[in-house]
Design a protein around this motif. Structure first.
Motif, PDB file in Angstrom:
ATOM      1  N   GLU A 167      -3.360 -22.180 -22.474  1.00  0.00           N
ATOM      2  CA  GLU A 167      -4.418 -21.219 -22.773  1.00  0.00           C
ATOM      3  C   GLU A 167      -3.926 -19.807 -22.477  1.00  0.00           C
ATOM      4  O   GLU A 167      -3.067 -19.607 -21.616  1.00  0.00           O
ATOM      5  N   GLU A 168      -4.478 -18.829 -23.202  1.00  0.00           N
ATOM      6  CA  GLU A 168      -4.103 -17.440 -22.942  1.00  0.00           C
ATOM      7  C   GLU A 168      -4.482 -17.072 -21.520  1.00  0.00           C
ATOM      8  O   GLU A 168      -5.599 -17.328 -21.065  1.00  0.00           O
ATOM      9  N   ARG A 169      -3.532 -16.479 -20.825  1.00  0.00           N
ATOM     10  CA  ARG A 169      -3.738 -16.231 -19.406  1.00  0.00           C
ATOM     11  C   ARG A 169      -4.529 -14.950 -19.169  1.00  0.00           C
ATOM     12  O   ARG A 169      -4.464 -14.012 -19.966  1.00  0.00           O
ATOM     13  N   GLU A 170      -5.251 -14.943 -18.059  1.00  0.00           N
ATOM     14  CA  GLU A 170      -5.965 -13.746 -17.617  1.00  0.00           C
ATOM     15  C   GLU A 170      -5.040 -13.048 -16.626  1.00  0.00           C
ATOM     16  O   GLU A 170      -4.690 -13.601 -15.592  1.00  0.00           O
ATOM     17  N   GLU A 171      -4.626 -11.815 -16.962  1.00  0.00           N
ATOM     18  CA  GLU A 171      -3.504 -11.180 -16.275  1.00  0.00           C
ATOM     19  C   GLU A 171      -3.750 -10.984 -14.783  1.00  0.00           C
ATOM     20  O   GLU A 171      -2.879 -11.269 -13.956  1.00  0.00           O
ATOM     21  N   SER A 172      -4.918 -10.484 -14.410  1.00  0.00           N
ATOM     22  CA  SER A 172      -5.162 -10.214 -12.990  1.00  0.00           C
ATOM     23  C   SER A 172      -5.170 -11.503 -12.172  1.00  0.00           C
ATOM     24  O   SER A 172      -4.660 -11.544 -11.046  1.00  0.00           O
ATOM     25  N   THR A 173      -5.727 -12.578 -12.742  1.00  0.00           N
ATOM     26  CA  THR A 173      -5.733 -13.865 -12.044  1.00  0.00           C
ATOM     27  C   THR A 173      -4.328 -14.416 -11.915  1.00  0.00           C
ATOM     28  O   THR A 173      -3.934 -14.933 -10.862  1.00  0.00           O
ATOM     29  N   PHE A 174      -3.544 -14.287 -12.980  1.00  0.00           N
ATOM     30  CA  PHE A 174      -2.172 -14.788 -12.953  1.00  0.00           C
ATOM     31  C   PHE A 174      -1.333 -14.042 -11.922  1.00  0.00           C
ATOM     32  O   PHE A 174      -0.529 -14.640 -11.202  1.00  0.00           O
ATOM     33  N   ARG A 175      -1.522 -12.730 -11.848  1.00  0.00           N
ATOM     34  CA  ARG A 175      -0.742 -11.921 -10.912  1.00  0.00           C
ATOM     35  C   ARG A 175      -1.019 -12.315  -9.461  1.00  0.00           C
ATOM     36  O   ARG A 175      -0.133 -12.211  -8.601  1.00  0.00           O
ATOM     37  N   LYS A 176      -2.254 -12.757  -9.191  1.00  0.00           N
ATOM     38  CA  LYS A 176      -2.584 -13.166  -7.827  1.00  0.00           C
ATOM     39  C   LYS A 176      -1.881 -14.460  -7.445  1.00  0.00           C
ATOM     40  O   LYS A 176      -1.666 -14.722  -6.257  1.00  0.00           O
ATOM     41  N   GLN A 177      -1.526 -15.261  -8.421  1.00  0.00           N
ATOM     42  CA  GLN A 177      -0.953 -16.572  -8.150  1.00  0.00           C
ATOM     43  C   GLN A 177       0.537 -16.639  -8.468  1.00  0.00           C
ATOM     44  O   GLN A 177       1.119 -17.721  -8.475  1.00  0.00           O
ATOM     45  N   SER A 178       1.127 -15.485  -8.736  1.00  0.00           N
ATOM     46  CA  SER A 178       2.554 -15.439  -9.035  1.00  0.00           C
ATOM     47  C   SER A 178       3.206 -14.335  -8.207  1.00  0.00           C
ATOM     48  O   SER A 178       2.524 -13.508  -7.610  1.00  0.00           O
ATOM     49  N   CYS A 179       4.513 -14.349  -8.170  1.00  0.00           N
ATOM     50  CA  CYS A 179       5.252 -13.285  -7.501  1.00  0.00           C
ATOM     51  C   CYS A 179       6.561 -13.060  -8.242  1.00  0.00           C
ATOM     52  O   CYS A 179       7.062 -13.950  -8.941  1.00  0.00           O
ATOM     53  N   TYR A 180       7.100 -11.859  -8.106  1.00  0.00           N
ATOM     54  CA  TYR A 180       8.337 -11.476  -8.779  1.00  0.00           C
ATOM     55  C   TYR A 180       9.300 -10.965  -7.716  1.00  0.00           C
ATOM     56  O   TYR A 180       9.058  -9.942  -7.086  1.00  0.00           O
ATOM     57  N   ILE A 181      10.387 -11.691  -7.494  1.00  0.00           N
ATOM     58  CA  ILE A 181      11.400 -11.292  -6.529  1.00  0.00           C
ATOM     59  C   ILE A 181      12.557 -10.689  -7.305  1.00  0.00           C
ATOM     60  O   ILE A 181      13.259 -11.381  -8.041  1.00  0.00           O
ATOM     61  N   MET A 182      12.739  -9.389  -7.136  1.00  0.00           N
ATOM     62  CA  MET A 182      13.675  -8.642  -7.960  1.00  0.00           C
ATOM     63  C   MET A 182      15.108  -8.785  -7.452  1.00  0.00           C
ATOM     64  O   MET A 182      15.363  -9.309  -6.371  1.00  0.00           O
ATOM     65  N   GLN A 183      16.033  -8.291  -8.268  1.00  0.00           N
ATOM     66  CA  GLN A 183      17.454  -8.447  -7.957  1.00  0.00           C
ATOM     67  C   GLN A 183      17.812  -7.779  -6.633  1.00  0.00           C
ATOM     68  O   GLN A 183      18.511  -8.344  -5.804  1.00  0.00           O
ATOM     69  N   ASN A 184      17.335  -6.551  -6.433  1.00  0.00           N
ATOM     70  CA  ASN A 184      17.546  -5.854  -5.163  1.00  0.00           C
ATOM     71  C   ASN A 184      16.456  -6.275  -4.192  1.00  0.00           C
ATOM     72  O   ASN A 184      15.281  -6.327  -4.556  1.00  0.00           O
ATOM     73  N   ASP A 185      16.841  -6.555  -2.960  1.00  0.00           N
ATOM     74  CA  ASP A 185      15.886  -7.123  -2.013  1.00  0.00           C
ATOM     75  C   ASP A 185      14.798  -6.130  -1.610  1.00  0.00           C
ATOM     76  O   ASP A 185      13.657  -6.518  -1.379  1.00  0.00           O
ATOM     77  N   ASN A 186      15.135  -4.842  -1.478  1.00  0.00           N
ATOM     78  CA  ASN A 186      14.146  -3.800  -1.192  1.00  0.00           C
ATOM     79  C   ASN A 186      13.283  -4.135   0.025  1.00  0.00           C
ATOM     80  O   ASN A 186      12.055  -4.213  -0.043  1.00  0.00           O
ATOM     81  N   LEU A 187      13.954  -4.341   1.161  1.00  0.00           N
ATOM     82  CA  LEU A 187      13.259  -4.638   2.408  1.00  0.00           C
ATOM     83  C   LEU A 187      13.198  -3.388   3.285  1.00  0.00           C
ATOM     84  O   LEU A 187      14.017  -2.485   3.145  1.00  0.00           O
ATOM     85  N   GLN A 188      12.228  -3.355   4.198  1.00  0.00           N
ATOM     86  CA  GLN A 188      12.165  -2.254   5.163  1.00  0.00           C
ATOM     87  C   GLN A 188      13.315  -2.429   6.157  1.00  0.00           C
ATOM     88  O   GLN A 188      13.305  -3.369   6.958  1.00  0.00           O
ATOM     89  N   PRO A 189      14.315  -1.566   6.141  1.00  0.00           N
ATOM     90  CA  PRO A 189      15.520  -1.801   6.942  1.00  0.00           C
ATOM     91  C   PRO A 189      15.321  -1.734   8.445  1.00  0.00           C
ATOM     92  O   PRO A 189      16.089  -2.320   9.196  1.00  0.00           O
ATOM     93  N   LEU A 190      14.276  -1.038   8.921  1.00  0.00           N
ATOM     94  CA  LEU A 190      14.099  -0.837  10.358  1.00  0.00           C
ATOM     95  C   LEU A 190      13.151  -1.842  10.999  1.00  0.00           C
ATOM     96  O   LEU A 190      12.867  -1.759  12.193  1.00  0.00           O
ATOM     97  N   LEU A 191      12.661  -2.804  10.208  1.00  0.00           N
ATOM     98  CA  LEU A 191      11.817  -3.863  10.755  1.00  0.00           C
ATOM     99  C   LEU A 191      12.650  -5.108  11.010  1.00  0.00           C
ATOM    100  O   LEU A 191      13.610  -5.388  10.290  1.00  0.00           O
ATOM    101  N   THR A 192      12.280  -5.872  12.028  1.00  0.00           N
ATOM    102  CA  THR A 192      12.932  -7.156  12.252  1.00  0.00           C
ATOM    103  C   THR A 192      12.377  -8.180  11.271  1.00  0.00           C
ATOM    104  O   THR A 192      11.356  -7.939  10.603  1.00  0.00           O
ATOM    105  N   VAL A 193      13.030  -9.320  11.208  1.00  0.00           N
ATOM    106  CA  VAL A 193      12.583 -10.389  10.304  1.00  0.00           C
ATOM    107  C   VAL A 193      11.152 -10.800  10.637  1.00  0.00           C
ATOM    108  O   VAL A 193      10.302 -10.919   9.738  1.00  0.00           O
ATOM    109  N   HIS A 194      10.873 -10.991  11.902  1.00  0.00           N
ATOM    110  CA  HIS A 194       9.528 -11.425  12.301  1.00  0.00           C
ATOM    111  C   HIS A 194       8.498 -10.335  12.038  1.00  0.00           C
ATOM    112  O   HIS A 194       7.368 -10.630  11.614  1.00  0.00           O
TER     113      HIS A 194
END
Length: 652
Positions: A116-143
């Protein structure tokens, strides 16, 4: 909840794995947090597309349309690890961006979920996009990074959040590194952390752009193995990959190959070579099938694109989806499993699916309520403010260097202009000191933001796109967080220089001087936010000062208002440096300050009113300067917000 070893949504091939890799698969309840009108009874989400076309405009004067995708079709099933492959420029990244919702303009065709044709806002809530560059906050610890993500994504109690964090970090073997800053992680650890951050919200569909980019061979195998295990829990996992090794290539359940914007193959990996052999395209012995596919798609063996597009019916042909895996596939999986057991590859496994329905605890439908994001607007600001203060407390350049610079310059200038504020013979030197103070406060506040804010944009783009928080909450938090640091640095400079230069010790004059210094810094900081939102660091450093140059020229220091050309006098009235300089001069020399003592034979400006008259400041009002500066802070910060939102839209 009772555990079972399979779900109806999974491909039969998962039931034939070796015991060493057999995973317990949990059914996804219909009333779980991921259930919606587009989901099947098992909660799985099959991502499809029909007649998908993507067109861009090329050229400067004559904008010619060019199709990057041409009515391609396909379906990516839940429980499968799908690879999108093709040579550079074939359209694989474009297809990925469109399916993830990252690219929306110029798209034609249908995007489907479970047919069925997807409803974009609902789909976005249930999906995620992990990009090529990690783009993490460098000064935060993992936890800390995981805690911030959990506080933004989950509405559960803190104990439940911490339990989920530990569960995920232990699964991907990062628990031992929980106190390590993200900037100190290896490439593979950063990639696993990026995955862990998104697994917190329990997405049903996960997109990965070149997940093995920049990783060595063993780490790449580990990363793909983790994706395969995530897919085996019933999620739909889709990734683009350029040139995988033969072993990694065999680990994919489903292959979607593109060339020149068309689909040339859709099916299992082991079905690829028989498919190509039907057209006399036989892969040489001991040749990597993935490399051979790219060579065929690039036309190294002749132009077979049209033939292969016909054979695959541009993605509609599902015949090759049913080809069973061969024994080599299981041998490679066993080999990876042995490498993990031996410690050559860090053991990883997919964390179990979160079944408890986690919703926003905020019941108040007022200002703090927010139905588009997992948590309320107020909670987003609170969490982002805490993160911003934590980052600032560890940022030596943005915090400690700024404070040290203001203190060092204050001591130097205070010593250089020591005692000028109480002697009529030094009125011009006092004026020079005040102008220097305006320029120093402006440039430091401007440059600090211009050189740091653009580096946040990739992080904002990833987190905002994956529905962590609204752009308004982020902008408000980052704006409020930096103000105290800038105020402390500014007050430190202003107080030291005020007393070292021996300005009048009167409460209202001291307060007026300090307040105007703060306003100058806030206006310059606002300009820095605006420039940082529309330019990268390089362009901001080069072109940013040029934007401030007109304000400097018409500040009243180089040319006075009455001496300028009549047609250019209006520029004085929009220069915030003019109002800032007037505010500082009035603080120390205005408001009926009495006759100044003269230590020289002749002092021209014994009476401060005479100096104000010569500087065209006889009618200047401190209140006017304050109103103008406060208004400018509000206007520029609002403009910076809209500039930031446009930048985010361009990136998405």
């Amino acid at each position: 909840m009772e555990k079972v070893t399979s779900t109806p949504s999974l491909h039969p091939k998962f039931l034939k794995r070796p015991d060493s890799l057999q995973l317990e698969l949990l059914p996804i309840p219909e009333d779980g947090p991921l259930a919606n009108h587009n989901q099947s009874s098992t909660g799985s989400m099959h991502v499809g597309f029909k007649d998908l076309t993507y067109t861009v405009k090329e050229g400067i004067l004559r904008r010619r349309p060019r199709d990057l995708l041409r009515k391609v079709n396909g379906e990516f099933s839940a429980g499968e690890l799908t690879a999108i492959m093709g040579p550079s420029g074939a359209g694989k990244s474009t297809l990925m961006n469109i399916l993830a919702g990252y690219t929306r303009s110029g798209v034609a065709g249908k995007l489907l979920v479970n047919g069925e044709e997807r409803e974009e806002s609902t789909f976005r809530k249930q999906s995620c996009y992990i990009m090529q560059n990690d783009n993490l906050q460098p000064l935060l610890t993992v936890h800390e990074a995981m805690t911030v993500a959990a506080n933004l994504k989950l509405g559960a109690k803190n104990r439940e959040k911490q339990s989920r964090i530990k569960e995920i970090l232990e699964s991907i073997n990062l628990w031992e590194n929980r106190k390590v800053k993200t900037c100190s992680l290896s490439g593979g650890q950063k990639k696993r952390l990026s995955i862990a951050l998104e697994l917190l919200k329990n997405p049903q569909v996960m997109f990965f752009d070149e997940p093995t980019s920049g990783l060595d061979s063993l780490t790449s195998k580990q990363c793909v193995m983790l994706l395969k295990q995530i897919a085996s829990t019933g999620r739909t996992v889709i990734c683009t990959i350029h040139q995988p090794s033969a072993m990694i290539f065999e680990m994919f359940d489903h292959l979607y190959a593109v060339a020149n914007g068309f689909c040339i193959y859709q099916g299992t990996v082991e079905g690829l070579l028989p498919y190509l052999e039907q057209n006399n395209l036989k892969c040489p012995p001991y040749h990597n099938p993935a490399d051979y596919l790219l060579e065929v798609a690039s036309g190294d063996y002749g132009d077979f694109t049209e033939i292969l597009v016909k054979q695959s019916n541009n993605g509609l042909n599902q015949e090759w989806r049913n080809k069973q895996r061969n024994s080599l596939q299981f041998q490679s999986l066993e080999h990876i499993d042995k490498l993990m057991e031996s410690g050559q590859i860090t053991p990883v496994r997919a964390p179990p699916i979160l079944f408890k329905k986690i919703t926003n605890n905020t019941k108040d439908p007022s200002f703090c309520g927010n139905s588009q994001y997992p948590t309320s607007f107020c909670n987003q600001i609170f969490v982002l403010l805490k993160r911003a203060f934590l980052v600032l407390s560890r940022d030596r350049t943005l915090t400690y260097s700024r404070i040290a610079t203001h203190l060092g310059i204050a001591l130097f200038i205070g010593t250089l202009y020591h005692g000028i504020g109480e002697d009529a013979s030094n009125v011009l030197n006092n004026f020079n000191f005040l102008f220097f103070s305006v320029m120093f406060l402006m440039l430091t506040a401007f440059n600090c933001v211009t050189t740091t804010f653009p580096s946040e944009l990739p992080i904002i783009t990833r987190e905002h796109f994956n529905k962590w928080y609204s752009l308004k909450s982020y902008y408000l938090a980052i704006t409020l967080a930096d103000i105290p640091v800038q105020m402390v640095a500014t007050l430190l400079y202003a107080i030291v220089t005020y007393f070292l230069t021996m300005q009048p010790v009167e409460a209202f004059r001291i307060f007026s001087f300090l307040f105007m210094c703060i306003l100058i810094s806030l206006v310059a900081q606002s300009f820095g936010l605006f420039i940082g939102a529309i330019m990268d660091i390089k362009n901001g450093v080069i072109f940013g000062p040029f934007c401030l140059l007109p304000f400097t020229i018409f500040s009243g220091f180089f040319v006075q208002l009455n001496d300028s050309h009549p047609y250019m006098r209006w520029l004085f009235h929009i220069s915030f440096l003019k109002y800032g300089l007037e505010g500082l001069v009035l603080s120390v020399l205005g408001y009926d300050r009495g006759k100044l003592p003269c230590s020289a034979d002749y002092c021209h400006f014994v009476y401060p009113e005479k100096f104000l008259d010569q500087m065209d400041m006889e009618y200047a009002q401190y209140s006017t300067a304050v109103i103008f500066m406060l208004s400018l802070v509000a206007v520029i910060r609002i403009a910076a917000y809209f500039a930031l939102s446009l930048q985010i839209k361009k990136r998405t």
